[in-house]
Enzyme design. Structure first.
Site, PDB file in Angstrom:
ATOM      1  N   ASP A  10       0.867  -1.176   0.000  1.00 47.84           N
ATOM      2  CA  ASP A  10       0.000   0.000   0.000  1.00 47.84           C
ATOM      3  C   ASP A  10       0.904   1.227   0.000  1.00 47.84           C
ATOM      4  O   ASP A  10       1.568   1.517   1.004  1.00 47.84           O
ATOM      5  CB  ASP A  10      -0.921  -0.017   1.224  1.00 47.84           C
ATOM      6  N   ASP A  98      -1.858  12.609  -1.823  1.00 46.19           N
ATOM      7  CA  ASP A  98      -1.832  14.064  -1.724  1.00 46.19           C
ATOM      8  C   ASP A  98      -1.955  14.623  -3.137  1.00 46.19           C
ATOM      9  O   ASP A  98      -1.206  14.238  -4.032  1.00 46.19           O
ATOM     10  CB  ASP A  98      -0.517  14.507  -1.083  1.00 46.19           C
TER      11      ASP A  98
END
Length: 193
Positions: A10, A98
């Site tokens: 991940d 982000d």
């Protein structure tokens, strides 16, 4: 000593909640006796916090977290895992990265052609990459970077279509928050060809 089990990576794991929940779910379903989980997080203190949570979830030896920059360190990390007797890279998830909206911050985005090339070298045929974001521009950028590679096939053929559900069955904290506000989540799954 590493086990020769398939690996779920991940990228941008944050505090690790998603991988901890996924490994816990798999453990209850007796699936994670044959899988390792690795979370990569660019903020070292956040990765350290995630590591502290592993023992509390009774997942020591199955789940680990590293503070690193995936765009710089991924090839080295995957090489070390493979060369130390770890199993094949089975699935990679990149969720709610982000957005780096400022033009001069675009180079900080997680999904780059170089990252896609690195994943193509380590992911065997039929393995998967799961992408999701609540910001369409960010999702479309990630998706197009993978689509531009001849090594991956989008499981959702239409570029303006998305997966309705998270295929792992385990939502991230961000995903829950976004869906609770009735906002869209853009998702797709790529398969290594």
């Amino acid at each position: 000593k590493l086990t020769c089990w398939p690996l779920h990576v991940d990228i941008g794991c944050g505090k690790g909640g998603y991988l901890l929940d996924l490994a816990t779910k798999d453990k209850k379903e007796e699936l994670n006796e044959t899988k390792n989980y690795l979370g990569l997080e660019i903020r070292p203190t956040v990765a350290a916090y995630a590591r502290e949570r592993v023992e509390k979830h009774e997942l020591t030896g199955l789940v680990s977290f590293l503070g690193c920059n995936a765009n710089v360190d991924l090839e080295r990390i995957l090489s070390l895992y493979r060369d130390s007797g770890g199993g094949v890279l089975e699935i990679v998830s990149i969720q709610f990265p982000d957005p780096h909206f400022k033009k001069n911050h675009g180079k900080r985005r997680v999904v780059t052609p170089e990252l896609v090339d690195t994943l193509a070298r380590f992911l065997p045929r039929s393995s998967r990459v799961f992408l999701q974001s609540d910001i369409k521009e960010v999702f479309d950028g990630m998706r197009m970077t993978f689509r531009d590679s001849c090594s991956f096939q989008d499981e959702v053929p239409e570029v303006e279509a998305y997966l309705e559900e998270n295929p792992t069955g385990v939502p991230t904290e961000r995903e829950v928050s976004v869906l609770d506000k009735n906002l869209p989540v853009y998702r797709t799954l790529f398969r290594r060809v």
